[in-house]
Motif scaffolding. Structure first.
Motif, PDB file in Angstrom:
ATOM      1  N   THR A 122       0.829  -1.209   0.000  1.00 45.44           N
ATOM      2  CA  THR A 122       0.000   0.000   0.000  1.00 45.44           C
ATOM      3  C   THR A 122       0.860   1.253   0.000  1.00 45.44           C
ATOM      4  OG1 THR A 122      -1.778  -1.133   1.185  1.00 45.44           O
ATOM      5  CG2 THR A 122      -1.798   1.271   1.241  1.00 45.44           C
ATOM      6  N   GLU A 123       1.887   1.258   0.837  1.00 43.27           N
ATOM      7  CA  GLU A 123       2.795   2.412   0.890  1.00 43.27           C
ATOM      8  C   GLU A 123       3.636   2.502  -0.375  1.00 43.27           C
ATOM      9  OE1 GLU A 123       3.374   2.534   5.755  1.00 43.27           O
ATOM     10  OE2 GLU A 123       4.784   1.415   4.508  1.00 43.27           O
ATOM     11  N   LEU A 124       4.017   1.349  -0.933  1.00 44.37           N
ATOM     12  CA  LEU A 124       4.811   1.340  -2.161  1.00 44.37           C
ATOM     13  C   LEU A 124       4.051   1.987  -3.314  1.00 44.37           C
ATOM     14  CD1 LEU A 124       7.335   0.456  -3.738  1.00 44.37           C
ATOM     15  CD2 LEU A 124       6.226  -1.755  -4.112  1.00 44.37           C
ATOM     16  N   ASN A 125       2.741   1.817  -3.329  1.00 47.09           N
ATOM     17  CA  ASN A 125       1.928   2.384  -4.405  1.00 47.09           C
ATOM     18  C   ASN A 125       2.078   3.903  -4.473  1.00 47.09           C
ATOM     19  OD1 ASN A 125      -0.060   1.925  -6.543  1.00 47.09           O
ATOM     20  ND2 ASN A 125      -1.461   3.053  -5.213  1.00 47.09           N
ATOM     21  N   LYS A 126       2.354   4.532  -3.323  1.00 48.11           N
ATOM     22  CA  LYS A 126       2.525   5.988  -3.299  1.00 48.11           C
ATOM     23  C   LYS A 126       3.792   6.425  -4.034  1.00 48.11           C
ATOM     24  CE  LYS A 126       0.237   6.368   1.214  1.00 48.11           C
ATOM     25  NZ  LYS A 126       0.396   6.781   2.629  1.00 48.11           N
ATOM     26  N   LEU A 127       4.745   5.506  -4.178  1.00 50.62           N
ATOM     27  CA  LEU A 127       6.023   5.843  -4.822  1.00 50.62           C
ATOM     28  C   LEU A 127       5.970   5.674  -6.330  1.00 50.62           C
ATOM     29  CD1 LEU A 127       8.564   4.135  -2.374  1.00 50.62           C
ATOM     30  CD2 LEU A 127       7.371   6.321  -2.154  1.00 50.62           C
ATOM     31  N   ARG A 128       4.930   4.990  -6.811  1.00 48.39           N
ATOM     32  CA  ARG A 128       4.827   4.773  -8.255  1.00 48.39           C
ATOM     33  C   ARG A 128       4.439   6.063  -8.970  1.00 48.39           C
ATOM     34  NH1 ARG A 128       2.040  -0.330  -6.625  1.00 48.39           N
ATOM     35  NH2 ARG A 128       3.468  -2.055  -7.077  1.00 48.39           N
ATOM     36  N   GLY A 129       4.849   6.171 -10.215  1.00 51.48           N
ATOM     37  CA  GLY A 129       4.481   7.334 -11.015  1.00 51.48           C
ATOM     38  C   GLY A 129       5.459   8.480 -10.857  1.00 51.48           C
ATOM     39  N   ALA A 130       5.550   9.283 -11.903  1.00 49.65           N
ATOM     40  CA  ALA A 130       6.481  10.408 -11.909  1.00 49.65           C
ATOM     41  C   ALA A 130       5.931  11.575 -11.098  1.00 49.65           C
ATOM     42  CB  ALA A 130       6.744  10.848 -13.349  1.00 49.65           C
ATOM     43  N   LYS A 131       6.820  12.240 -10.366  1.00 52.15           N
ATOM     44  CA  LYS A 131       6.488  13.475  -9.666  1.00 52.15           C
ATOM     45  C   LYS A 131       7.447  14.549 -10.171  1.00 52.15           C
ATOM     46  CE  LYS A 131       4.738  10.303  -6.709  1.00 52.15           C
ATOM     47  NZ  LYS A 131       5.033   8.851  -6.714  1.00 52.15           N
ATOM     48  N   TYR A 132       6.939  15.501 -10.914  1.00 55.09           N
ATOM     49  CA  TYR A 132       7.816  16.506 -11.513  1.00 55.09           C
ATOM     50  C   TYR A 132       7.946  17.721 -10.608  1.00 55.09           C
ATOM     51  CZ  TYR A 132       7.600  13.667 -15.713  1.00 55.09           C
ATOM     52  OH  TYR A 132       7.680  12.629 -16.616  1.00 55.09           O
ATOM     53  N   SER A 133       8.580  17.492  -9.460  1.00 57.28           N
ATOM     54  CA  SER A 133       8.911  18.539  -8.508  1.00 57.28           C
ATOM     55  C   SER A 133      10.053  18.001  -7.670  1.00 57.28           C
ATOM     56  CB  SER A 133       7.708  18.864  -7.625  1.00 57.28           C
ATOM     57  OG  SER A 133       8.085  19.690  -6.540  1.00 57.28           O
ATOM     58  N   GLN A 134      10.997  18.863  -7.295  1.00 57.46           N
ATOM     59  CA  GLN A 134      12.086  18.375  -6.460  1.00 57.46           C
ATOM     60  C   GLN A 134      11.541  17.918  -5.119  1.00 57.46           C
ATOM     61  OE1 GLN A 134      15.453  21.023  -5.770  1.00 57.46           O
ATOM     62  NE2 GLN A 134      16.747  19.235  -5.490  1.00 57.46           N
ATOM     63  N   SER A 135      11.946  16.723  -4.697  1.00 60.21           N
ATOM     64  CA  SER A 135      11.431  16.122  -3.479  1.00 60.21           C
ATOM     65  C   SER A 135      12.144  16.660  -2.239  1.00 60.21           C
ATOM     66  CB  SER A 135      11.593  14.602  -3.551  1.00 60.21           C
ATOM     67  OG  SER A 135      11.200  13.989  -2.354  1.00 60.21           O
ATOM     68  N   ASP A 136      11.366  16.890  -1.188  1.00 63.01           N
ATOM     69  CA  ASP A 136      11.910  17.295   0.105  1.00 63.01           C
ATOM     70  C   ASP A 136      12.375  16.030   0.828  1.00 63.01           C
ATOM     71  OD1 ASP A 136      12.457  18.193   2.645  1.00 63.01           O
ATOM     72  OD2 ASP A 136      10.611  19.339   2.868  1.00 63.01           O
ATOM     73  N   LEU A 137      13.681  15.910   1.058  1.00 64.87           N
ATOM     74  CA  LEU A 137      14.248  14.711   1.675  1.00 64.87           C
ATOM     75  C   LEU A 137      14.113  14.696   3.197  1.00 64.87           C
ATOM     76  CD1 LEU A 137      17.422  14.438  -0.536  1.00 64.87           C
ATOM     77  CD2 LEU A 137      15.727  12.631  -0.298  1.00 64.87           C
ATOM     78  N   GLY A 138      13.984  15.858   3.812  1.00 68.76           N
ATOM     79  CA  GLY A 138      13.875  15.896   5.271  1.00 68.76           C
ATOM     80  C   GLY A 138      15.034  15.167   5.933  1.00 68.76           C
ATOM     81  N   ASP A 139      14.720  14.249   6.856  1.00 71.44           N
ATOM     82  CA  ASP A 139      15.743  13.468   7.567  1.00 71.44           C
ATOM     83  C   ASP A 139      15.932  12.078   6.956  1.00 71.44           C
ATOM     84  OD1 ASP A 139      16.356  15.440   9.449  1.00 71.44           O
ATOM     85  OD2 ASP A 139      14.708  14.830  10.760  1.00 71.44           O
ATOM     86  N   THR A 140      15.626  11.943   5.669  1.00 74.36           N
ATOM     87  CA  THR A 140      15.685  10.627   5.018  1.00 74.36           C
ATOM     88  C   THR A 140      17.053   9.972   5.154  1.00 74.36           C
ATOM     89  OG1 THR A 140      13.938  11.141   3.434  1.00 74.36           O
ATOM     90  CG2 THR A 140      15.484   9.410   2.814  1.00 74.36           C
ATOM     91  N   PHE A 141      18.127  10.731   4.933  1.00 71.18           N
ATOM     92  CA  PHE A 141      19.469  10.132   4.971  1.00 71.18           C
ATOM     93  C   PHE A 141      19.760   9.522   6.344  1.00 71.18           C
ATOM     94  CE2 PHE A 141      21.609  12.813   1.379  1.00 71.18           C
ATOM     95  CZ  PHE A 141      20.689  12.298   0.484  1.00 71.18           C
ATOM     96  N   LYS A 142      19.402  10.227   7.400  1.00 73.13           N
ATOM     97  CA  LYS A 142      19.627   9.692   8.754  1.00 73.13           C
ATOM     98  C   LYS A 142      18.782   8.436   8.989  1.00 73.13           C
ATOM     99  CE  LYS A 142      20.833  14.078  10.996  1.00 73.13           C
ATOM    100  NZ  LYS A 142      20.450  15.053  12.048  1.00 73.13           N
ATOM    101  N   ASN A 143      17.560   8.463   8.498  1.00 72.07           N
ATOM    102  CA  ASN A 143      16.662   7.318   8.650  1.00 72.07           C
ATOM    103  C   ASN A 143      17.216   6.103   7.921  1.00 72.07           C
ATOM    104  OD1 ASN A 143      14.464   5.620   9.048  1.00 72.07           O
ATOM    105  ND2 ASN A 143      12.957   7.103   8.349  1.00 72.07           N
ATOM    106  N   VAL A 144      17.725   6.321   6.700  1.00 74.20           N
ATOM    107  CA  VAL A 144      18.326   5.237   5.933  1.00 74.20           C
ATOM    108  C   VAL A 144      19.498   4.625   6.700  1.00 74.20           C
ATOM    109  CG1 VAL A 144      19.685   4.696   3.868  1.00 74.20           C
ATOM    110  CG2 VAL A 144      17.604   6.058   3.660  1.00 74.20           C
ATOM    111  N   LYS A 145      20.369   5.491   7.223  1.00 80.33           N
ATOM    112  CA  LYS A 145      21.552   4.995   7.929  1.00 80.33           C
ATOM    113  C   LYS A 145      21.156   4.182   9.162  1.00 80.33           C
ATOM    114  CE  LYS A 145      26.029   6.394   9.806  1.00 80.33           C
ATOM    115  NZ  LYS A 145      26.965   7.520  10.010  1.00 80.33           N
ATOM    116  N   GLU A 146      20.175   4.651   9.922  1.00 83.33           N
ATOM    117  CA  GLU A 146      19.740   3.934  11.122  1.00 83.33           C
ATOM    118  C   GLU A 146      19.263   2.523  10.771  1.00 83.33           C
ATOM    119  OE1 GLU A 146      16.740   6.297  12.940  1.00 83.33           O
ATOM    120  OE2 GLU A 146      18.130   7.904  13.534  1.00 83.33           O
ATOM    121  N   ARG A 147      18.517   2.400   9.688  1.00 85.99           N
ATOM    122  CA  ARG A 147      17.999   1.097   9.284  1.00 85.99           C
ATOM    123  C   ARG A 147      19.132   0.185   8.788  1.00 85.99           C
ATOM    124  NH1 ARG A 147      12.340   0.901   8.397  1.00 85.99           N
ATOM    125  NH2 ARG A 147      11.321   2.861   8.986  1.00 85.99           N
TER     126      ARG A 147
END
Length: 390
Positions: A122-147
């Protein structure tokens, strides 16, 4: 204090993620692009931000030249929901099957684009399709590293500069990390995107925002750039424009509303930090017509051993054929070339910032080529294809 040159900053957030005292945050500039703001009173002058910036510490890739493929998912339902051939969905599916996490761009409730973490279909479905705007990464990099540090498998997807920023921030290889980037034309302004949504809503629905947006609808097809922009306002009310009719797409493709760094992109060519690069295989109708059924075909670059292993893992779920570098790039110049500066860029942003995006429509109300010119142009394309087939 400037971390890297203003015109080269991609907004990747690596500098903020690495800062040990959290003295760097990202704020939108007057054009809507996120940029680092340094609170110098807290700064301890450690220099980690500059040492981590992927633009200031650009290293040419040491990996071998990638292998190129045309590919698409065998599951038509996946393809229809996807931008091109649905290969990303199949790759992401393998990560979820192993209890992994998938990071990618999604719309929030106001259709601003932000990176989120998906851990189910269900959450993956939100990632499908093109979004033509620069994405706000927020704290994504830190979250990735923790995982990653906890041993969880992670797939991070984004633009080449975002992947470059993540890799530079992590500073070491993780066997449980897979990175996927895209053939990137450029990144448009989030401010321009939001203003366009409001403009479309005024035209289509008395100013009420849509319930769903699909910028790569295949209702009108996919082959030969036939896709459309679909705005769904609910209760059966929809507005659908062919891509070449959309004001936003004209501004985006024409370089009117893209980030300054895109005019001199430091991540073009094969200097990617990703394991896999995905894009639309424009021109597949000439190269491999049997792979073009108007439902979408992906262009796939396998850049690393990790990428090749995953591609092999999904091989039973996809149709694919290897192609030459020349065929892969023939109608995909964005792999190599940065977008050209547009002389009306500043004017476009001034109009959009002041709520006058509608005035940009006047720039594109030019006479269509005469019937004779269109016939001659089409004849030339047909002759080229005949010559190539021989």
């Amino acid at each position: 204090m400037e971390i890297c040159k203003f015109e080269l900053c991609t907004g990747c957030t690596a500098c903020a993620a690495v800062c040990p005292v959290n003295c760097i945050s990202f704020k939108a500039d007057e054009k809507g692009f996120l940029r680092p703001v340094i609170y110098t009173g807290r700064c301890i002058s450690c220099g980690l931000c500059q040492k981590t910036c992927p633009v200031m510490n650009k290293n040419e890739s040491e990996s071998a030249q990638p292998k190129f493929y045309a590919a698409y998912a065998k599951d038509d339902a996946v393809r229809i929901k996807s931008t091109s051939g649905g290969v990303f969905s199949e790759i992401a599916g393998t990560i979820l099957e192993e209890n992994g996490a998938v990071f990618g761009a999604a719309y929030d409730e106001n259709f601003a684009v932000r990176h989120i973490c998906a851990e189910n279909e269900t959450e993956l479905n939100k990632l499908r399709g093109a979004k033509y705007s620069q994405s706000d990464l927020g704290d994504t990099f830190k979250n990735v590293k923790e995982r990653l540090e906890k041993g969880q498998k992670v797939l991070f997807s984004g633009t080449p500069c975002q992947v470059g920023g993540l890799v530079s921030f992590l500073k070491k290889d993780y066997e449980n990390l897979l990175t996927v980037d895209v053939v990137c034309h450029s990144v448009p302004s989030p401010m321009a995107w939001v203003e366009y949504i409001k403009y479309r809503a005024r035209l289509d629905n008395e100013g009420v925002l849509p319930e769903n947006i699909n910028l790569r609808s295949k209702n009108t097809g996919w082959s030969r750039y036939a896709y459309s922009n679909l705005f769904d306002y609910g209760n059966g009310k929809k507005s659908e424009l062919k891509s070449h009719e959309s004001l936003f797409m004209k501004l985006f493709v024409g370089g009117y509303i893209t980030r300054k760094s895109c005019e001199n992109c430091q991540f073009k060519g094969y200097n990617h930090k990703s394991d896999i690069t995905l894009g639309d295989f424009w021109g597949v109708w000439d190269v491999l017509p049997e792979m073009d059924d108007n439902k979408g075909t992906s262009l796939v670059f396998l850049n690393s051993d990790s990428g090749r292993k995953v591609f092999e893992k999904i091989s039973g779920r996809i149709c694919f054929k290897e192609v030459s570098e020349a065929d892969a790039l023939a109608q995909n110049s964005a792999v190599i070339n940065s977008i050209k500066p547009n002389p009306r860029r500043e004017e476009a942003f001034e109009l959009i910032r002041n709520g006058n995006i509608a005035l940009c429509e006047n720039w594109f109300k030019e006479k269509k080529p005469s019937l004779i010119k269109r016939v001659i142009s089409r004849a030339k394309r047909i002759v080229k294809r005949i010559i190539k087939s021989k």
